[in-house]
Design an enzyme around this catalytic site. Structure first.
Site, PDB file in Angstrom:
ATOM      1  CE  LYS A 119      -4.143   2.173   2.689  1.00 32.59           C
ATOM      2  NZ  LYS A 119      -4.980   1.966   3.568  1.00 32.59           N
ATOM      3  CB  SER A 161      -7.896   3.466   2.660  1.00 31.28           C
ATOM      4  OG  SER A 161      -7.224   3.059   3.703  1.00 31.28           O
ATOM      5  CB  SER A 192      -8.533   0.687   5.904  1.00 35.85           C
ATOM      6  OG  SER A 192      -9.279   1.825   5.689  1.00 35.85           O
TER       7      SER A 192
END
Lengths: 98, 493
Positions: free
Chosen positions: B79, B154, B178
């Site tokens: 990420k 996210s 997330s």
């Protein structure tokens, strides 16, 4: 409480965010809706409840007072938007005349 | 051979046994990224040359007989919120568009040492503030199972990359769901470890008391192997837990026949819960009962206040954390020379922040600044911290009666792109079942549970007491053996 445009302008100033005049109204309306949602917390009796800042029982962590290498100066400056040799360069802080 | 159908550990075994080289595996996934990323936007950055170079190095080490870990040579996607020296770390924000961190995050260092090969950085909601991966400067991530739907957020890029078979393993972060919610929407496994289990050093901070790094994968054993790699104490993160890291991969095959599985009443009876997700939870319950586990009815009475609590605490912490973006040290600086305001420095702060941050980030900064401001602190922040303790106490009581809690991850399956973008409160309400674990600091895991009639992935959640990751992994591992929990990759052409 009811959030006003004046509150929003004050908060924007505290947060160092520039907010255009056209955006004040919609921003106020949206923030007001969120504030209204979180106000349901008023329904929870919390007298005498110790506030919880952290999930862990955290204590100050100390290490032996030995000198260790820190981030190299050039590396620390490598993302500076503007630099002046060994310093971060910023617009005038004082003594500015217009 | 379809490598996207193999587990990360299987790939690792083949690489170690030299039936496949790391280069072949890395090249295979790079080719899939080249083919599918333009329609999915799972990756914000791909580092093909770097990855192939690293793969060659691993292959040489294996050929020379060097002892390597079980994931050596296996590709991974990270990420775009974890600091990496060799790639940009943008957080999906204009603010950090060109930022290259001067150091690697501890978890990145650990993966590097384990021989994992980073394919690139994955797309995310700006600064991890969102549940749909729509607010990134790289554009929205699309759900591989249905391109007009969100991949969740996210960590949407990390989940979509797996579902699209573009990586066998990925890393996400979870502040209010997330990792778990995108894993649920994309039909993959995702684990949010106990707060403090994985070092946050080098993780760009959003809400420091809630943020945690964790793995996403197709297989439970891969979650175990990846957690084993990244977990552990780190003197550079004062909140990291100083406890030994269990060998999760060896523990997951334990019998669960004496386990007490708690089913959270408030979740399973929730009016907004989609019937097909409720059925998935029920199927899991029946399957676990069949294995000898006992089902216990559990109440989390304050869980109905978890969204309100979270949306005070997270923005407060965010407003403080994001104060560092001042245009002076790194990140975007607005050109304010022509403004001639009273204070050129203040102008630079305000305009850099206003140009660098997107709408949702600004909204949360303002919300947090408001809740922390003089006159409102007690009514909002302190109050939320008190309710946080009540939520924590609910969990504590629940784990006296149950070893693991079973329930849904999300109230619905993946929603359509754009559907909730104009209505932040609607977006926030989707976090209902996930934020509790962050507020309480406990581990939680999402595992796919088949598809609904429209073909969208269903998912269930397991939550456990602090440091009980191996219990969650053991239960998930058993569930995975049942046919309706079999992982799959979306069919893309």
């Amino acid at each position: 409480m009811q959030l006003s445009s004046a509150d929003v302008l004050k908060v924007a100033k505290l947060a160092r965010l520039h907010i255009s005049e056209a955006d004040v109204q919609p921003t106020t309306a949206q923030l007001a809706r969120i504030v209204e949602m979180v106000q349901q917390l008023d329904n929870v009796p919390t007298e005498g409840i110790e506030p919880m800042a952290h999930a862990l029982d955290v204590h100050s962590v100390l290490r032996p007072d030995h000198r260790l290498p820190s981030l190299d100066r050039q590396a620390a400056l490598s993302n500076a938007p503007q630099r002046d040799q060994e310093c971060f360069r910023v617009p005038p802080v004082m003594g500015h005349d217009h | 051979m379809k490598l996207e159908e193999l587990s990360a550990l299987d790939l690792g075994r083949k690489i170690a046994g030299r039936t496949l080289s790391s280069r072949e595996v890395v090249a295979y996934f790079l080719e899939r990224i080249a083919r599918f990323n333009s329609s999915i936007t799972a990756f914000s950055q791909v580092c093909a040359d770097l990855a192939l170079e690293k793969a060659d190095q691993i292959d040489r080490q294996i050929a020379s007989g060097m002892a390597m870990g079980p994931l050596a040579g296996v590709p991974i996607a990270i990420k775009d919120i974890l600091c990496t020296r060799e790639m940009r770390t943008t957080c999906g924000s204009r603010m950090l568009e060109n930022f290259v961190a001067p150091y690697d995050a501890t978890s990145v260092e650990k993966m590097e040492r384990a021989g994992l090969v980073t394919l690139g950085k994955t797309n995310m909601d700006e600064f991890a503030m969102g549940a749909s991966t729509e607010t990134s400067i790289f554009g929205a991530t699309h759900n591989p199972w249905s391109l007009e739907r969100t991949a969740g957020g996210s960590s949407g890029g990390s989940a979509a990359a797996l579902a699209a078979g573009m990586t066998p393993l990925s890393i996400g972060t979870d502040t209010g769901g997330s990792i778990r919610q995108p894993a649920a929407f994309c039909g993959v496994c995702g684990l949010k470890p106990t707060y403090g289990r994985v070092s946050r050093y080098g993780l760009v901070a959003f809400a420091s008391s809630l943020d945690q790094i964790g793995p996403l994968a197709h297989r439970v054993e891969d979650l175990a192997a990846c957690l084993e790699t990244i977990a552990g104490h780190d003197s550079r993160d004062s909140t990291s837990i100083n406890a030994p890291v269990p060998q999760y991969t060896r523990l997951i095959n334990r019998s669960i026949s004496n386990m007490r599985i708690g089913v959270v009443r408030e979740q399973i009876e929730h009016a907004g819960l989609a019937p097909e997700i409720r059925s998935a939870v029920n199927r899991a319950m029946e399957f676990l009962t069949g294995l000898g586990a006992t089902i216990v009815d559990i109440g989390l009475p304050h869980s109905r206040y978890s969204i309100a609590t979270y949306y005070v605490i997270a923005p407060c912490e965010a407003s403080s954390n994001l104060a560092r973006y001042d245009g002076a040290h790194y990140g975007l600086r607005a050109d304010t020379k022509s403004l001639h305001g009273e204070s050129p420095l203040e102008d630079m702060y305000c305009h850099s922040r206003s140009q660098g941050f997107g709408e949702e980030v600004k909204r949360r900064i303002m919300l947090g600044t408001f809740a922390l401001s003089s006159g409102y602190y007690d009514a909002y922040y302190r109050k939320a911290q008190q309710v946080r303790r009540l939520i924590f106490d609910d969990y504590h009581r629940a784990f006296e009666q149950a070893d693991v809690l079973l329930g849904p991850v999300t109230p619905t399956t993946a929603f359509r792109l754009g559907e909730r973008l104009q209505d932040p409160v609607q977006m926030y309400l989707g976090d209902l079942f996930t934020v509790g674990a962050n507020l309480a600091g406990i581990p939680a895991l999402a595992i796919p549970a088949g598809n609904d009639q429209a073909g969208l992935p269903l998912s269930i959640q397991l939550q456990g007491p602090p440091l009980a990751e191996e219990k969650l992994l053991s239960v998930a591992y058993q569930l995975e053996q049942a046919l309706f929990f079999q992982p799959r990759t979306a069919n893309l052409s």
